[in-house]
Motif scaffolding. Structure first.
Motif, PDB file in Angstrom:
ATOM      1  N   ILE A 156      61.826  -0.369   3.039  1.00  0.00           N
ATOM      2  CA  ILE A 156      60.533   0.279   2.738  1.00  0.00           C
ATOM      3  C   ILE A 156      59.899   0.737   4.051  1.00  0.00           C
ATOM      4  N   PHE A 157      59.954  -0.147   5.030  1.00  0.00           N
ATOM      5  CA  PHE A 157      59.358   0.128   6.346  1.00  0.00           C
ATOM      6  C   PHE A 157      60.035   1.351   6.995  1.00  0.00           C
ATOM      7  N   ILE A 158      61.337   1.389   6.940  1.00  0.00           N
ATOM      8  CA  ILE A 158      62.069   2.519   7.552  1.00  0.00           C
ATOM      9  C   ILE A 158      61.753   3.814   6.802  1.00  0.00           C
ATOM     10  N   SER A 182      58.030   0.666  18.486  1.00  0.00           N
ATOM     11  CA  SER A 182      56.736   0.769  17.803  1.00  0.00           C
ATOM     12  C   SER A 182      56.484   2.231  17.469  1.00  0.00           C
ATOM     13  N   GLY A 183      55.726   2.454  16.363  1.00  0.00           N
ATOM     14  CA  GLY A 183      55.312   3.816  16.004  1.00  0.00           C
ATOM     15  C   GLY A 183      54.577   4.481  17.160  1.00  0.00           C
ATOM     16  N   PHE A 184      54.076   3.678  18.068  1.00  0.00           N
ATOM     17  CA  PHE A 184      53.464   4.163  19.305  1.00  0.00           C
ATOM     18  C   PHE A 184      54.389   5.180  19.987  1.00  0.00           C
ATOM     19  N   GLN A 203      56.332  13.054  17.910  1.00  0.00           N
ATOM     20  CA  GLN A 203      55.721  14.097  17.075  1.00  0.00           C
ATOM     21  C   GLN A 203      54.213  13.879  16.953  1.00  0.00           C
ATOM     22  N   TYR A 204      53.814  12.612  16.841  1.00  0.00           N
ATOM     23  CA  TYR A 204      52.379  12.301  16.759  1.00  0.00           C
ATOM     24  C   TYR A 204      51.674  12.789  18.025  1.00  0.00           C
ATOM     25  N   ARG A 205      52.306  12.553  19.162  1.00  0.00           N
ATOM     26  CA  ARG A 205      51.719  12.993  20.441  1.00  0.00           C
ATOM     27  C   ARG A 205      51.648  14.515  20.505  1.00  0.00           C
ATOM     28  N   LYS A 206      52.678  15.182  19.977  1.00  0.00           N
ATOM     29  CA  LYS A 206      52.677  16.651  20.012  1.00  0.00           C
ATOM     30  C   LYS A 206      51.563  17.219  19.137  1.00  0.00           C
ATOM     31  N   ASP A 241      40.661   8.842   9.615  1.00  0.00           N
ATOM     32  CA  ASP A 241      41.190   8.341   8.339  1.00  0.00           C
ATOM     33  C   ASP A 241      42.633   7.829   8.453  1.00  0.00           C
ATOM     34  N   TRP A 242      43.506   8.607   9.131  1.00  0.00           N
ATOM     35  CA  TRP A 242      44.888   8.114   9.277  1.00  0.00           C
ATOM     36  C   TRP A 242      44.913   6.872  10.174  1.00  0.00           C
ATOM     37  N   PRO A 243      44.269   6.916  11.367  1.00  0.00           N
ATOM     38  CA  PRO A 243      44.282   5.706  12.204  1.00  0.00           C
ATOM     39  C   PRO A 243      43.726   4.492  11.463  1.00  0.00           C
ATOM     40  N   ALA A 265      43.732   4.005   8.055  1.00  0.00           N
ATOM     41  CA  ALA A 265      44.699   3.567   7.030  1.00  0.00           C
ATOM     42  C   ALA A 265      45.798   2.758   7.724  1.00  0.00           C
ATOM     43  N   HIS A 266      46.196   3.234   8.896  1.00  0.00           N
ATOM     44  CA  HIS A 266      47.234   2.565   9.681  1.00  0.00           C
ATOM     45  C   HIS A 266      46.731   1.217  10.205  1.00  0.00           C
ATOM     46  N   TYR A 267      45.505   1.215  10.688  1.00  0.00           N
ATOM     47  CA  TYR A 267      44.912  -0.017  11.231  1.00  0.00           C
ATOM     48  C   TYR A 267      44.848  -1.110  10.162  1.00  0.00           C
ATOM     49  N   GLY A 300      53.210  -4.368  21.968  1.00  0.00           N
ATOM     50  CA  GLY A 300      52.527  -5.147  22.996  1.00  0.00           C
ATOM     51  C   GLY A 300      51.138  -4.663  23.383  1.00  0.00           C
ATOM     52  N   THR A 301      50.534  -3.732  22.611  1.00  0.00           N
ATOM     53  CA  THR A 301      49.158  -3.327  22.963  1.00  0.00           C
ATOM     54  C   THR A 301      48.188  -4.396  22.493  1.00  0.00           C
ATOM     55  N   ASN A 302      46.980  -4.316  23.036  1.00  0.00           N
ATOM     56  CA  ASN A 302      45.887  -5.124  22.532  1.00  0.00           C
ATOM     57  C   ASN A 302      45.391  -4.378  21.288  1.00  0.00           C
TER      58      ASN A 302
END
Ligand code: HEM
Length: 327
Positions: free
Chosen positions: A64-66, A138-140, A144-147, A252-254, A256-258, A277-279
């Protein structure tokens, strides 16, 4: 068989088409004759698509995660297709611009409304185990998100909040890129060192992303908006749609993700460390980052309270899911 005028006309057009590039129509008609019918599963590469899920453990919920990450990356690709198209063109009017931003908003709305697949859709015990096999990914590390961020706004708006004022007018892309928020967010607060997740991401994508940012300078979504006739820049619907997009990507996306991070990583006895490893408690909520693509379209008050109401609402909801009798 009767050669109708319609068939004759098509043959004439085909002959013209192939002759224009020195090709022989009869050879292409032979190709058509021997070619097999197109099948749905070939066209969408179904077998390949379904072979791309490769769990690293035997826990069923890892799939599911993948899959949900893959679905998200495909929506990111749809978003980038629209954004790149707008970025490359200078020949469009306001109606086209609006229509394309509306498309992008729709993609993000689909992602936001489906994030429950993560938040409530995995067995917590399984998740806590299979996530250990994914370190330090990590999704970090989603390029594509950065782009999407780079294509949306002046790079200066993506500088870490603590330094944003300092670099807000800098034209030096290299300098601005070095202070981008995600680099700052993935520095271990105690040791001051970059996390392995960030180091690996930088090694793979830093050159590509900084060059991309330099190329996109002056051709972001914001720049394209500023190229519209002045009266259209005042158009309420266009402004509202850009604001909606800003909220979708930066609140909204951040959020939902949070919620999924809170759901799986938050516990009364102490929060669990993230794979990157982020805070995360300070890094993920929109109200701390205050990432805003189009600050010019928001009042000072709206910027000041960016994401605040939404986070409080989310924490209440998560508490209710865990304990429906709370309140
Ligand atoms: C149970 C589900 C999830 C949890 C618990 C989770 C957790 C986290 C955490 C803690 C971070 C901060 C970086 C770190 O230290 O690792 C992060 C970042 C990120 N994750 Fe997720 N994540 C989940 C699902 C997803 C999904 C489905 C995507 C879709 C691609 C995704 C994309 C991202 C992105 C783009 C970032 C960077 C955000 C930013 O820089 O503001 N995550 N995630």
């Amino acid at each position: 068989m009767k050669i109708t005028p319609e068939i004759e006309e098509r043959l004439r057009l085909l002959d013209e088409k192939y002759a224009a590039s020195g090709q022989d129509l009869v050879s292409y008609l032979d190709g058509l004759l021997y070619e097999d019918y197109l099948k749905y599963w070939h066209y969408i590469e179904l077998d390949t698509l379904l072979s791309l899920q490769k769990p690293r453990t035997n826990f069923p919920d890892e799939e599911i995660f993948i899959i949900y990450h893959q679905i998200t990356e495909l929506y990111f690709k749809l978003t980038l297709n629209e954004m790149c198209n707008l970025s490359k063109r200078n020949d469009f009017g306001s109606a086209f611009f609006l229509e394309r931003i509306e498309r992008i908003v729709r993609y993000f709305q689909a992602l936001i409304s489906s994030f429950e697949v993560m938040v409530n859709g995995m067995d917590t015990k399984e998740f806590m185990k299979f996530r250990m096999a994914l370190l330090p990914a990590s999704g970090f590390q989603s390029a594509q998100y950065r782009k999407i961020e780079i294509l949306s706004t002046r790079l200066n708006n993506l500088v870490d909040l603590a330094h944003r004022e300092e670099f807000i007018n800098s034209e030096n892309i290299e300098e601005v890129y070095a202070h981008i928020y995600w680099k700052r967010g993935a520095i271990d607060l105690k040791s001051g060192k970059k996390t392995l997740t960030l180091l690996q991401f930088e090694e793979r994508y830093d050159k590509e992303l900084s060059e991309y940012a330099a190329r996109i300078k002056g051709a972001t979504l914001w720049d394209k908006f500023k190229m519209l006739p002045e009266t259209d820049q005042e158009n309420k619907l266009i402004i509202e749609t850009l604001r909606k997009f800003d909220l979708c990507v930066n609140v909204d996306w951040p959020l939902a993700h949070y919620k999924s991070a809170v759901r799986y990583l938050h516990s009364k006895s102490g929060d669990v460390e993230a794979t990157g490893g982020t805070n995360w408690q300070k890094y993920l909520p929109p109200r701390f980052q205050k990432r805003i693509f189009f600050p010019e379209l928001w009042s000072e008050d709206e910027q000041e309270n960016w994401g605040r109401a939404w986070v409080e609402e989310a924490l209440k909801e998560v508490a209710l899911t865990k304990n429906p009798h709370a309140e």
